[in-house]
Design a protein around this motif. Sequence first.
Motif, mmCIF file in Angstrom:
data_model
loop_
_atom_site.group_PDB
_atom_site.id
_atom_site.type_symbol
_atom_site.label_atom_id
_atom_site.label_comp_id
_atom_site.label_asym_id
_atom_site.label_seq_id
_atom_site.Cartn_x
_atom_site.Cartn_y
_atom_site.Cartn_z
ATOM 1 N N CYS A 115 0.805 -1.227 0.000
ATOM 2 C CA CYS A 115 0.000 0.000 0.000
ATOM 3 C C CYS A 115 0.836 1.274 0.000
ATOM 4 N N GLY A 116 2.150 1.171 0.270
ATOM 5 C CA GLY A 116 3.018 2.340 0.257
ATOM 6 C C GLY A 116 3.055 3.131 1.555
ATOM 7 N N MET A 117 2.368 2.666 2.576
ATOM 8 C CA MET A 117 2.390 3.374 3.859
ATOM 9 C C MET A 117 3.779 3.253 4.478
ATOM 10 N N SER A 118 4.312 4.374 4.953
ATOM 11 C CA SER A 118 5.641 4.355 5.563
ATOM 12 C C SER A 118 5.521 4.579 7.062
ATOM 13 N N GLY A 119 6.650 4.499 7.748
ATOM 14 C CA GLY A 119 6.654 4.673 9.200
ATOM 15 C C GLY A 119 6.211 3.419 9.927
ATOM 16 N N LEU A 120 6.504 2.250 9.356
ATOM 17 C CA LEU A 120 6.121 0.975 9.959
ATOM 18 C C LEU A 120 7.349 0.281 10.531
ATOM 19 N N ARG A 121 7.087 -0.759 11.311
ATOM 20 C CA ARG A 121 8.157 -1.511 11.961
ATOM 21 C C ARG A 121 7.829 -2.995 11.903
ATOM 22 N N TRP A 122 8.842 -3.817 11.609
ATOM 23 C CA TRP A 122 8.671 -5.271 11.650
ATOM 24 C C TRP A 122 8.793 -5.747 13.093
ATOM 25 N N ARG A 123 7.964 -6.734 13.439
ATOM 26 C CA ARG A 123 8.056 -7.344 14.767
ATOM 27 C C ARG A 123 7.627 -8.803 14.667
ATOM 28 N N ALA A 124 8.355 -9.674 15.357
ATOM 29 C CA ALA A 124 8.038 -11.103 15.353
ATOM 30 C C ALA A 124 6.876 -11.368 16.308
ATOM 31 N N TRP A 153 6.342 -12.852 11.250
ATOM 32 C CA TRP A 153 6.704 -11.439 11.223
ATOM 33 C C TRP A 153 5.543 -10.605 10.725
ATOM 34 N N ARG A 154 5.241 -9.521 11.427
ATOM 35 C CA ARG A 154 4.128 -8.632 11.075
ATOM 36 C C ARG A 154 4.612 -7.187 11.093
ATOM 37 N N LEU A 155 3.944 -6.341 10.304
ATOM 38 C CA LEU A 155 4.230 -4.910 10.305
ATOM 39 C C LEU A 155 3.336 -4.218 11.327
ATOM 40 N N PHE A 156 3.915 -3.258 12.056
ATOM 41 C CA PHE A 156 3.169 -2.506 13.057
ATOM 42 C C PHE A 156 3.326 -1.017 12.807
ATOM 43 N N GLU A 157 2.278 -0.270 13.131
ATOM 44 C CA GLU A 157 2.287 1.182 12.995
ATOM 45 C C GLU A 157 2.769 1.820 14.294
#
Length: 88
Positions: free
Chosen positions: A37-46, A51-55
């Motif tokens: 989707c192009g959303m930035s400012g995310l973080r990977w977390r296990a 692994w999932r992206l978090f805001e």
Amino acid sequence: MGDIADDHLDRMTDSMPDAWHWGTPRRSQFHVTCKECGMSGLRWRAESEGWRLFENERVEHNRLKLHNCRALPSAEEAMEDFDDVSNQ
């Protein structure tokens, strides 16, 4: 410490680069961009599921908000875009 030890420590730290004295600047942990989707400012977390992206936003119990990417439609939503031409 004694004077000799202090002198040795001063000479050691003076010969070190400045980054050692002040620490390296920390990069924001939220620097990932979603490929879908192009959303930035995310973080990977296990997580337990993988692994999932978090805001960078908190939800109930002070947990990070899971990134819910709606860029790719579900199979049912994708099928709604097509006309039924099987009866022709």
